[in-house]
Design an enzyme around this catalytic site. Structure first.
Site, short mmCIF file in Angstrom:
data_model
loop_
_atom_site.label_atom_id
_atom_site.label_comp_id
_atom_site.label_asym_id
_atom_site.label_seq_id
_atom_site.Cartn_x
_atom_site.Cartn_y
_atom_site.Cartn_z
N ARG A 188 -3.09 1.42 2.01
CA ARG A 188 -2.39 0.20 2.26
C ARG A 188 -2.98 -0.44 3.56
O ARG A 188 -3.50 -1.65 3.51
CB ARG A 188 -1.08 -0.07 2.05
CG ARG A 188 -0.69 -0.14 0.53
CD ARG A 188 0.96 -0.44 0.23
NE ARG A 188 1.45 0.53 0.72
CZ ARG A 188 2.91 0.57 1.15
NH1 ARG A 188 3.46 -0.63 0.88
NH2 ARG A 188 3.44 1.87 1.63
N ASN A 223 3.12 -2.11 -3.75
CA ASN A 223 3.23 -1.05 -4.66
C ASN A 223 3.58 -1.68 -6.13
O ASN A 223 4.36 -2.49 -6.16
CB ASN A 223 4.50 -0.16 -4.31
CG ASN A 223 4.00 0.45 -3.13
OD1 ASN A 223 3.08 0.75 -2.77
ND2 ASN A 223 5.20 1.25 -2.38
#
Length: 78
Positions: A30, A48
């Site tokens: 990320r 997510n």
């Protein structure tokens, strides 16, 4: 670089929605996506998902193409 009007810039932008599956948590994925998108002047989000992460990015078509290429070939090792 030539300045453009906000309306023109908005009209030329494209949006992609990606779902990346596999090992993407705990490897710096990320933050990698964030840094890459920021460097390419893309906006969007990453979160997510059920089996990986969801990414939505928006910006100029050439920058999106570079984003996809970098995502595919230079992602963090897992």
């Amino acid at each position: 670089m030539t300045p453009t009007s906000p309306l023109l810039s908005r009209a030329q932008s494209q949006r992609l929605h990606l779902e990346v599956q596999g090992m993407v948590q705990g490897i710096g994925f990320r933050p990698f996506v964030y840094r890459l998108a920021t460097a390419l002047a893309l906006t969007g989000w990453i979160r997510n998902g059920e089996q990986g992460v969801e990414i939505e990015v928006e910006g100029e078509e050439a920058n999106l193409a570079t984003f996809l290429e970098q995502l595919e070939h230079h992602r963090p090792p897992h």
